[in-house]
Design a protein around this motif. Structure first.
Motif, mmCIF file in Angstrom:
data_model
loop_
_atom_site.group_PDB
_atom_site.id
_atom_site.type_symbol
_atom_site.label_atom_id
_atom_site.label_comp_id
_atom_site.label_asym_id
_atom_site.label_seq_id
_atom_site.Cartn_x
_atom_site.Cartn_y
_atom_site.Cartn_z
ATOM 1 N N TYR A 39 16.423 34.019 54.204
ATOM 2 C CA TYR A 39 16.422 33.312 55.181
ATOM 3 C C TYR A 39 15.353 31.940 55.454
ATOM 4 C CZ TYR A 39 18.670 37.626 56.828
ATOM 5 O OH TYR A 39 19.975 38.358 56.933
ATOM 6 N N ASN A 40 14.634 31.834 54.401
ATOM 7 C CA ASN A 40 13.603 30.765 55.110
ATOM 8 C C ASN A 40 12.773 30.537 55.631
ATOM 9 O OD1 ASN A 40 12.801 27.699 53.939
ATOM 10 N ND2 ASN A 40 14.798 26.890 54.883
ATOM 11 N N VAL A 41 11.939 31.947 55.743
ATOM 12 C CA VAL A 41 11.384 31.615 56.440
ATOM 13 C C VAL A 41 9.588 31.131 56.493
ATOM 14 C CG1 VAL A 41 9.667 33.829 57.694
ATOM 15 C CG2 VAL A 41 12.219 34.228 57.809
ATOM 16 N N SER A 42 8.913 30.804 56.768
ATOM 17 C CA SER A 42 7.541 29.811 56.347
ATOM 18 C C SER A 42 6.656 30.180 57.393
ATOM 19 C CB SER A 42 7.317 28.548 57.393
ATOM 20 O OG SER A 42 8.517 27.986 58.443
ATOM 21 N N LYS A 43 6.760 31.801 58.707
ATOM 22 C CA LYS A 43 5.901 32.508 59.524
ATOM 23 C C LYS A 43 6.255 33.398 59.500
ATOM 24 C CE LYS A 43 5.686 27.551 62.154
ATOM 25 N NZ LYS A 43 5.892 27.115 63.605
ATOM 26 N N VAL A 44 5.332 33.681 59.947
ATOM 27 C CA VAL A 44 5.262 35.439 60.045
ATOM 28 C C VAL A 44 3.632 35.725 60.946
ATOM 29 C CG1 VAL A 44 6.661 36.252 57.395
ATOM 30 C CG2 VAL A 44 4.013 35.948 57.685
ATOM 31 N N PRO A 45 3.744 37.172 62.000
ATOM 32 C CA PRO A 45 5.750 37.944 62.265
ATOM 33 C C PRO A 45 6.669 37.383 62.426
ATOM 34 C CG PRO A 45 3.912 38.784 63.292
ATOM 35 C CD PRO A 45 2.689 37.862 62.755
ATOM 36 N N VAL A 56 6.950 32.188 66.324
ATOM 37 C CA VAL A 56 6.694 33.103 66.658
ATOM 38 C C VAL A 56 5.345 32.562 67.820
ATOM 39 C CG1 VAL A 56 7.415 34.461 64.677
ATOM 40 C CG2 VAL A 56 5.172 32.690 64.406
ATOM 41 N N LEU A 57 4.828 33.717 68.191
ATOM 42 C CA LEU A 57 4.052 33.475 68.914
ATOM 43 C C LEU A 57 2.137 33.771 68.074
ATOM 44 C CD1 LEU A 57 4.738 36.241 71.670
ATOM 45 C CD2 LEU A 57 5.155 33.671 71.859
ATOM 46 N N PRO A 58 1.291 32.691 68.539
ATOM 47 C CA PRO A 58 0.347 32.802 68.018
ATOM 48 C C PRO A 58 -0.261 33.899 68.416
ATOM 49 C CG PRO A 58 0.362 31.128 69.457
ATOM 50 C CD PRO A 58 2.139 31.398 69.723
ATOM 51 N N PRO A 59 -1.135 34.217 67.235
ATOM 52 C CA PRO A 59 -1.374 34.185 66.179
ATOM 53 C C PRO A 59 -0.643 34.509 65.623
ATOM 54 C CG PRO A 59 -3.132 35.106 66.443
ATOM 55 C CD PRO A 59 -2.425 35.238 68.152
ATOM 56 N N TYR A 60 -0.187 33.111 63.754
ATOM 57 C CA TYR A 60 0.569 34.224 62.813
ATOM 58 C C TYR A 60 -0.234 33.294 61.952
ATOM 59 C CZ TYR A 60 2.274 28.913 64.028
ATOM 60 O OH TYR A 60 1.612 27.701 63.797
ATOM 61 N N ARG A 61 0.924 33.638 60.572
ATOM 62 C CA ARG A 61 -0.053 33.374 59.900
ATOM 63 C C ARG A 61 1.569 32.277 58.612
ATOM 64 N NH1 ARG A 61 -2.910 34.216 55.595
ATOM 65 N NH2 ARG A 61 -3.928 36.249 56.469
ATOM 66 N N ASP A 62 0.754 30.829 58.587
ATOM 67 C CA ASP A 62 1.976 29.979 58.337
ATOM 68 C C ASP A 62 2.343 29.871 56.414
ATOM 69 O OD1 ASP A 62 2.938 27.159 57.500
ATOM 70 O OD2 ASP A 62 1.980 26.255 58.710
ATOM 71 N N LEU A 63 3.178 30.128 56.099
ATOM 72 C CA LEU A 63 3.293 30.815 54.799
ATOM 73 C C LEU A 63 3.376 29.426 53.994
ATOM 74 C CD1 LEU A 63 6.000 33.508 54.721
ATOM 75 C CD2 LEU A 63 3.695 33.636 54.693
ATOM 76 N N LEU A 64 3.221 27.973 54.231
ATOM 77 C CA LEU A 64 3.245 26.828 54.011
ATOM 78 C C LEU A 64 1.975 26.598 52.942
ATOM 79 C CD1 LEU A 64 5.631 24.988 55.763
ATOM 80 C CD2 LEU A 64 6.260 25.793 53.723
ATOM 81 N N THR A 65 1.044 26.861 54.734
ATOM 82 C CA THR A 65 -0.504 26.854 53.734
ATOM 83 C C THR A 65 -1.234 27.849 53.407
ATOM 84 O OG1 THR A 65 -1.011 27.314 56.082
ATOM 85 C CG2 THR A 65 -0.387 24.242 55.411
#
Length: 188
Positions: free
Chosen positions: A95-101, A136-145
Motif C-alpha cells: 500500500y506504499n505506506v510511509s507513516k505508522v500507525p 495519521v494523527l501525530p505523533p507517528y513514525r515517518d518511515l522515510l526518515t
C-alpha cells in the motif's frame, strides 16, 4: 381514516420508494445488507491496523475504529499487525505506506454515505479494492526518515505579578480535547 399500511408507508417514506399501484420498494439500504445481485454482504468493513509498537505516545488506530463503531459503522474482521513484522512489511510495500500507525479498510467503506468524505482529513485514499489512511494523527513514525514526528512541548509565558491575568494553562485543556498530549511543559 388512514389505514395502518398508509401510516406505516408515511413513516417509512425515507426508506421506501412509491412505485405506484400499491407497490413500495425499499430504496435506501443502510449497512449491513446483502446485495442480491452478487450475494455479497455489504457494509461490514474489514480493517487491518498497522501499529508502531515502540512508540508509546503514537496515535492508536483502534481509537478511530471505536469512534466509527460509536457512529454506527459496522466492522467485521479486524487484524492488527506491527509495522516491522513480516506481514507488516508486506502491507507497507503493498500500500506504499510511509507513516505508522495507520489503517487499511475494505471497500465496504463505500456503503456508508459520507464516511469517505469524513475520512479525507486523514488522507483516506483508494488503493485497489482497499482504502488506506495516508495522514495519521501525530505523533507517528515517518518511515522515510525513521523518526517519530509530532511531539509537542508547551511553553507558558506568565506574569507572576499579575494575579488577574489570563492563565495560559487553559490552553492545555483546550488542546487535550483535540488529542494533543505534550511531552513536556515549561512555565516562564
Amino acid at each position: 381514516v388512514e389505514s395502518g399500511f398508509e401510516r406505516a408507508s408515511k413513516a417509512l417514506g425515507a426508506f421506501m420508494d412509491n412505485r405506484g399501484g400499491g407497490v413500495y420498494v425499499f430504496g435506501r439500504l443502510y449497512p449491513v445488507y446483502v446485495n442480491l445481485s452478487t450475494g455479497k454482504e455489504v457494509g461490514r468493513i474489514s480493517a487491518t491496523l498497522i501499529n508502531e509498537p515502540d512508540c508509546l505516545k503514537c496515535s492508536d488506530p483502534r481509537e478511530l475504529v471505536e469512534a466509527l463503531k460509536n457512529q454506527g459503522v459496522k466492522f467485521g474482521n479486524l487484524i492488527s499487525v506491527d509495522f516491522d513484522s513480516s506481514s507488516g512489511k508486506e502491507l507497507l510495500a503493498q500500500y506504499n505506506v510511509s507513516k505508522v500507525p495507520t489503517a487499511v479498510f475494505s471497500d465496504d467503506v463505500e456503503a456508508y454515505p459520507g464516511l469517505q468524505e469524513a475520512l479525507k482529513g486523514l488522507g483516506l485514499e483508494k488503493n485497489g479494492a482497499s482504502y488506506v489512511l495516508r495522514e495519521v494523527l501525530p505523533p507517528y513514525r515517518d518511515l522515510l526518515t525513521g523518526n517519530v514526528s509530532g511531539y509537542v512541548s508547551f511553553i507558558y509565558l506568565t506574569d507572576a505579578d499579575c494575579a488577574g491575568c489570563y492563565d495560559p494553562g487553559l490552553h492545555r485543556t483546550i488542546l487535550a480535547r483535540r488529542g494533543v498530549d505534550p511531552v513536556s511543559e515549561v512555565t516562564y
